[in-house]
Design a protein around this motif. Structure first.
Motif, mmCIF file in Angstrom:
data_model
loop_
_atom_site.group_PDB
_atom_site.id
_atom_site.type_symbol
_atom_site.label_atom_id
_atom_site.label_comp_id
_atom_site.label_asym_id
_atom_site.label_seq_id
_atom_site.Cartn_x
_atom_site.Cartn_y
_atom_site.Cartn_z
ATOM 1 N N VAL A 145 0.874 -1.175 0.000
ATOM 2 C CA VAL A 145 0.000 0.000 0.000
ATOM 3 C C VAL A 145 0.911 1.225 0.000
ATOM 4 N N MET A 146 0.768 2.030 -1.049
ATOM 5 C CA MET A 146 1.579 3.239 -1.158
ATOM 6 C C MET A 146 1.096 4.271 -0.137
ATOM 7 N N ALA A 147 2.029 4.830 0.603
ATOM 8 C CA ALA A 147 1.703 5.816 1.635
ATOM 9 C C ALA A 147 1.306 7.146 0.998
ATOM 10 N N ASP A 148 0.361 7.840 1.617
ATOM 11 C CA ASP A 148 -0.003 9.177 1.163
ATOM 12 C C ASP A 148 -0.300 10.122 2.334
ATOM 13 N N ARG A 149 0.103 9.720 3.526
ATOM 14 C CA ARG A 149 -0.138 10.576 4.701
ATOM 15 C C ARG A 149 0.675 11.862 4.634
ATOM 16 N N ARG A 184 -1.100 14.324 2.476
ATOM 17 C CA ARG A 184 -2.226 14.947 3.184
ATOM 18 C C ARG A 184 -1.752 15.930 4.244
ATOM 19 N N ALA A 185 -0.586 15.650 4.846
ATOM 20 C CA ALA A 185 -0.070 16.529 5.900
ATOM 21 C C ALA A 185 0.384 17.884 5.352
ATOM 22 N N VAL A 186 0.913 17.899 4.150
ATOM 23 C CA VAL A 186 1.434 19.153 3.585
ATOM 24 C C VAL A 186 0.578 19.661 2.427
ATOM 25 N N GLU A 187 -0.631 19.180 2.360
ATOM 26 C CA GLU A 187 -1.528 19.547 1.257
ATOM 27 C C GLU A 187 -1.671 21.067 1.112
ATOM 28 N N ALA A 188 -1.702 21.777 2.224
ATOM 29 C CA ALA A 188 -1.865 23.229 2.172
ATOM 30 C C ALA A 188 -0.636 23.941 1.618
ATOM 31 N N ASP A 189 0.533 23.311 1.693
ATOM 32 C CA ASP A 189 1.772 23.938 1.225
ATOM 33 C C ASP A 189 2.207 23.474 -0.160
ATOM 34 N N ALA A 199 -0.231 10.165 -8.615
ATOM 35 C CA ALA A 199 -1.279 9.520 -9.419
ATOM 36 C C ALA A 199 -0.917 8.048 -9.641
ATOM 37 N N GLN A 200 0.359 7.770 -9.864
ATOM 38 C CA GLN A 200 0.789 6.378 -10.026
ATOM 39 C C GLN A 200 0.668 5.606 -8.716
ATOM 40 N N PHE A 201 0.941 6.256 -7.594
ATOM 41 C CA PHE A 201 0.747 5.601 -6.295
ATOM 42 C C PHE A 201 -0.724 5.228 -6.113
ATOM 43 N N ALA A 202 -1.615 6.160 -6.448
ATOM 44 C CA ALA A 202 -3.056 5.882 -6.316
ATOM 45 C C ALA A 202 -3.474 4.751 -7.254
ATOM 46 N N GLU A 203 -2.915 4.734 -8.457
ATOM 47 C CA GLU A 203 -3.230 3.670 -9.409
ATOM 48 C C GLU A 203 -2.751 2.309 -8.892
ATOM 49 N N LEU A 204 -1.555 2.292 -8.316
ATOM 50 C CA LEU A 204 -1.051 1.040 -7.724
ATOM 51 C C LEU A 204 -1.942 0.568 -6.584
ATOM 52 N N ASN A 205 -2.342 1.487 -5.714
ATOM 53 C CA ASN A 205 -3.217 1.114 -4.598
ATOM 54 C C ASN A 205 -4.538 0.546 -5.103
ATOM 55 N N ALA A 206 -5.118 1.183 -6.128
ATOM 56 C CA ALA A 206 -6.380 0.700 -6.685
ATOM 57 C C ALA A 206 -6.185 -0.661 -7.348
ATOM 58 N N LEU A 207 -5.077 -0.849 -8.027
ATOM 59 C CA LEU A 207 -4.787 -2.119 -8.695
ATOM 60 C C LEU A 207 -4.663 -3.249 -7.684
ATOM 61 N N VAL A 208 -3.932 -2.996 -6.606
ATOM 62 C CA VAL A 208 -3.723 -4.024 -5.581
ATOM 63 C C VAL A 208 -5.032 -4.369 -4.883
#
Length: 195
Positions: free
Chosen positions: A92-96, A99-104, A121-130
């Motif tokens: 599972v590709m991390a994305d925390r 989200r933590a620096v989304e404002a910056d 986008a590739q991390f999200a695609e990998l997560n969806a694929l898995v």
């Protein structure tokens, strides 16, 4: 009729209570002007330096998270050598950090932002694929006949896509990390008021 303007009318028009002088020749206006100038100076400093601090902070956090995801991809690639027909269901590709620096993130320069968006986008695609692969594997065991064969073909396509992404995504991660390192190494020293 002509309106005569005098000091009392001026106080009344400006809403000043009686007894307060509207005389601007004293020391009080100088103190007010000085306070306003100091406030504007602090605001200008904040506006000038905060983007640099936000940019560096975002770059550091995202750089660390991409390194973590790159390590996970390396482990998945090692698992793939031993069983090439398998999609690692635990990756599972991390994305925390994102989200933590989304404002910056908007402070990042476009030369770093473009590859960063592609990488995530590739991390999200990998997560969806898995996650899709693991759900379909569970369904294949419950089906029989033609639907099961079609699902097996789809799973094989997902396995090939997963293998391709294990090659493509690390290269994209390296390019993104190069751009983020440039952001971390550039500019004035860190300044983070209120951050």
């Amino acid at each position: 009729p002509r309106l005569l303007w005098n000091a009392a009318a001026e106080r009344w028009a400006l809403g000043a209570p009686r007894g307060i002088s509207m005389d601007w020749n004293g020391a009080a206006p100088a103190a007010i002007v000085g306070a306003v100038a100091a406030t504007l100076g602090v605001v200008a400093l904040e506006l000038a330096l905060k983007p640099a601090a936000g940019r560096k902070r975002a770059a550091r956090v995202l750089l660390d998270e991409i390194r973590l995801n790159l390590r996970l991809l390396g482990e998945a690639a090692k698992d793939r050598v031993t069983s090439p027909d398998r999609v690692s269901e635990t990756i599972v590709m991390a994305d925390r950090g994102w989200r933590a620096v989304e404002a910056d993130i908007h402070y990042l320069p476009s030369k770093a932002l473009r590859p960063l968006l592609l990488t995530y986008a590739q991390f999200a695609e990998l997560n969806a694929l898995v996650s899709g692969y693991s759900r379909r594997v569970d369904v294949v065991h419950q089906l029989s006949g033609l639907p099961a064969q079609l699902l097996v073909l789809e799973l094989q396509g997902n396995q090939r896509l997963f293998g391709d992404m294990l090659v493509k995504v690390p290269a994209q991660c390296e390019a993104t990390m190069k751009r983020l390192r440039e952001v971390v190494d550039e500019g004035p020293p860190d300044y983070a008021p209120g951050a």
